[in-house]
Motif scaffolding. Structure first.
Motif, PDB file in Angstrom:
ATOM      1  N   THR A  72       0.833  -1.204   0.000  1.00 47.50           N
ATOM      2  CA  THR A  72       0.000   0.000   0.000  1.00 47.50           C
ATOM      3  C   THR A  72       0.868   1.255   0.000  1.00 47.50           C
ATOM      4  OG1 THR A  72      -1.753  -1.180   1.176  1.00 47.50           O
ATOM      5  CG2 THR A  72      -1.827   1.225   1.228  1.00 47.50           C
ATOM      6  N   THR A  73       1.933   1.243   0.780  1.00 48.17           N
ATOM      7  CA  THR A  73       2.848   2.385   0.821  1.00 48.17           C
ATOM      8  C   THR A  73       3.501   2.592  -0.533  1.00 48.17           C
ATOM      9  OG1 THR A  73       3.266   1.983   3.169  1.00 48.17           O
ATOM     10  CG2 THR A  73       4.864   3.349   1.987  1.00 48.17           C
ATOM     11  N   TRP A  74       4.009   1.504  -1.134  1.00 51.46           N
ATOM     12  CA  TRP A  74       4.662   1.620  -2.433  1.00 51.46           C
ATOM     13  C   TRP A  74       3.689   2.119  -3.496  1.00 51.46           C
ATOM     14  CZ3 TRP A  74       8.385   2.736  -5.357  1.00 51.46           C
ATOM     15  CH2 TRP A  74       8.370   2.414  -6.710  1.00 51.46           C
ATOM     16  N   ILE A  75       2.488   1.579  -3.546  1.00 49.10           N
ATOM     17  CA  ILE A  75       1.511   1.992  -4.555  1.00 49.10           C
ATOM     18  C   ILE A  75       1.153   3.469  -4.383  1.00 49.10           C
ATOM     19  CG2 ILE A  75      -0.897   1.687  -5.289  1.00 49.10           C
ATOM     20  CD1 ILE A  75      -0.464  -1.347  -4.709  1.00 49.10           C
ATOM     21  N   THR A  76       0.981   3.894  -3.134  1.00 47.64           N
ATOM     22  CA  THR A  76       0.656   5.298  -2.879  1.00 47.64           C
ATOM     23  C   THR A  76       1.790   6.218  -3.318  1.00 47.64           C
ATOM     24  OG1 THR A  76      -0.702   4.623  -0.993  1.00 47.64           O
ATOM     25  CG2 THR A  76      -0.024   6.934  -1.083  1.00 47.64           C
ATOM     26  N   ILE A  77       3.008   5.882  -2.951  1.00 49.69           N
ATOM     27  CA  ILE A  77       4.167   6.708  -3.337  1.00 49.69           C
ATOM     28  C   ILE A  77       4.319   6.721  -4.852  1.00 49.69           C
ATOM     29  CG2 ILE A  77       6.698   6.795  -3.284  1.00 49.69           C
ATOM     30  CD1 ILE A  77       6.500   5.828  -0.351  1.00 49.69           C
ATOM     31  N   PHE A  78       4.229   5.563  -5.486  1.00 50.44           N
ATOM     32  CA  PHE A  78       4.409   5.483  -6.934  1.00 50.44           C
ATOM     33  C   PHE A  78       3.341   6.287  -7.664  1.00 50.44           C
ATOM     34  CE2 PHE A  78       3.809   3.449 -11.071  1.00 50.44           C
ATOM     35  CZ  PHE A  78       5.089   3.591 -11.574  1.00 50.44           C
ATOM     36  N   GLN A  79       2.090   6.146  -7.252  1.00 49.88           N
ATOM     37  CA  GLN A  79       1.016   6.880  -7.920  1.00 49.88           C
ATOM     38  C   GLN A  79       1.170   8.396  -7.739  1.00 49.88           C
ATOM     39  OE1 GLN A  79      -1.445   5.744  -9.930  1.00 49.88           O
ATOM     40  NE2 GLN A  79      -0.493   3.735  -9.761  1.00 49.88           N
ATOM     41  N   HIS A  80       1.669   8.794  -6.606  1.00 47.98           N
ATOM     42  CA  HIS A  80       1.794  10.215  -6.320  1.00 47.98           C
ATOM     43  C   HIS A  80       2.985  10.837  -7.040  1.00 47.98           C
ATOM     44  CE1 HIS A  80       2.490  13.866  -3.892  1.00 47.98           C
ATOM     45  NE2 HIS A  80       1.162  13.863  -3.806  1.00 47.98           N
ATOM     46  N   TYR A  81       4.105  10.142  -7.115  1.00 44.18           N
ATOM     47  CA  TYR A  81       5.344  10.729  -7.619  1.00 44.18           C
ATOM     48  C   TYR A  81       5.789  10.216  -8.987  1.00 44.18           C
ATOM     49  CZ  TYR A  81       5.949  12.573  -2.937  1.00 44.18           C
ATOM     50  OH  TYR A  81       5.784  13.246  -1.762  1.00 44.18           O
ATOM     51  N   ARG A  82       5.035   9.346  -9.622  1.00 46.21           N
ATOM     52  CA  ARG A  82       5.474   8.778 -10.893  1.00 46.21           C
ATOM     53  C   ARG A  82       5.790   9.841 -11.937  1.00 46.21           C
ATOM     54  NH1 ARG A  82       4.344   8.293 -15.789  1.00 46.21           N
ATOM     55  NH2 ARG A  82       2.354   9.321 -15.563  1.00 46.21           N
ATOM     56  N   ALA A  83       4.951  10.836 -12.068  1.00 44.43           N
ATOM     57  CA  ALA A  83       5.167  11.881 -13.076  1.00 44.43           C
ATOM     58  C   ALA A  83       6.409  12.707 -12.760  1.00 44.43           C
ATOM     59  CB  ALA A  83       3.940  12.777 -13.159  1.00 44.43           C
ATOM     60  N   GLU A  84       6.675  12.937 -11.481  1.00 43.24           N
ATOM     61  CA  GLU A  84       7.851  13.729 -11.097  1.00 43.24           C
ATOM     62  C   GLU A  84       9.155  12.976 -11.307  1.00 43.24           C
ATOM     63  OE1 GLU A  84       7.402  15.194  -7.134  1.00 43.24           O
ATOM     64  OE2 GLU A  84       5.338  15.842  -7.498  1.00 43.24           O
ATOM     65  N   TRP A  85       9.091  11.652 -11.334  1.00 44.54           N
ATOM     66  CA  TRP A  85      10.299  10.847 -11.502  1.00 44.54           C
ATOM     67  C   TRP A  85      10.774  10.807 -12.956  1.00 44.54           C
ATOM     68  CZ3 TRP A  85       8.443   6.137  -8.163  1.00 44.54           C
ATOM     69  CH2 TRP A  85       8.514   6.496  -6.816  1.00 44.54           C
ATOM     70  N   GLY A  86       9.982  11.314 -13.876  1.00 43.82           N
ATOM     71  CA  GLY A  86      10.373  11.389 -15.279  1.00 43.82           C
ATOM     72  C   GLY A  86      10.557  10.022 -15.907  1.00 43.82           C
ATOM     73  N   ALA A  87      11.731   9.822 -16.521  1.00 49.17           N
ATOM     74  CA  ALA A  87      12.006   8.592 -17.267  1.00 49.17           C
ATOM     75  C   ALA A  87      12.004   7.362 -16.355  1.00 49.17           C
ATOM     76  CB  ALA A  87      13.340   8.703 -17.996  1.00 49.17           C
ATOM     77  N   VAL A  88      12.501   7.517 -15.139  1.00 50.35           N
ATOM     78  CA  VAL A  88      12.527   6.386 -14.201  1.00 50.35           C
ATOM     79  C   VAL A  88      11.097   5.937 -13.902  1.00 50.35           C
ATOM     80  CG1 VAL A  88      13.164   5.658 -11.878  1.00 50.35           C
ATOM     81  CG2 VAL A  88      14.727   7.083 -13.193  1.00 50.35           C
ATOM     82  N   GLY A  89      10.207   6.883 -13.668  1.00 52.23           N
ATOM     83  CA  GLY A  89       8.808   6.544 -13.427  1.00 52.23           C
ATOM     84  C   GLY A  89       8.175   5.848 -14.620  1.00 52.23           C
ATOM     85  N   ASP A  90       8.563   6.293 -15.836  1.00 52.30           N
ATOM     86  CA  ASP A  90       8.041   5.645 -17.043  1.00 52.30           C
ATOM     87  C   ASP A  90       8.578   4.231 -17.196  1.00 52.30           C
ATOM     88  OD1 ASP A  90       6.580   7.875 -17.633  1.00 52.30           O
ATOM     89  OD2 ASP A  90       8.029   8.679 -19.083  1.00 52.30           O
TER      90      ASP A  90
END
Length: 101
Positions: A72-90
């Protein structure tokens, strides 16, 4: 599966197998273990193998709670910050959502 028909030794063996299999990143088996053996561990009259079954059920519940918290923590963090992480998030995304983040 009907646990009522199984001897107590086989119940203990099955409970132990599900508990150990949960360590192979299969926390769903811990959920199955807790659901199936809760009544055996905490409701039924006392028998010799019940103490060990109770231990496995408690540990399975704690392991399940731990994994639910981590995921739950990982999913919340990923959903919140994915766009800010740029290429890594993609690269971590299975599908890349279209539109403005």
């Amino acid at each position: 599966m009907n646990l009522e028909r199984m001897p107590n030794e086989e119940k203990l063996g099955l409970c132990r197998k599900y508990y150990l299999a949960g360590f192979v990143f299969l926390p769903f088996l811990w959920l199955v273990n807790v659901v199936w053996f809760f009544k055996e561990a905490f409701v039924k009259p006392v028998y010799t193998e019940q103490i060990q079954i109770k231990t496995y059920v408690k540990r399975s519940g704690l392991g399940l709670l731990f994994w639910v918290t981590v995921l739950t923590t990982w999913i919340t963090i990923f959903q919140h910050y994915r766009a800010e992480w740029g290429a890594v998030g993609d690269y971590l995304s299975f599908t890349i959502p279209l539109g403005i983040p």
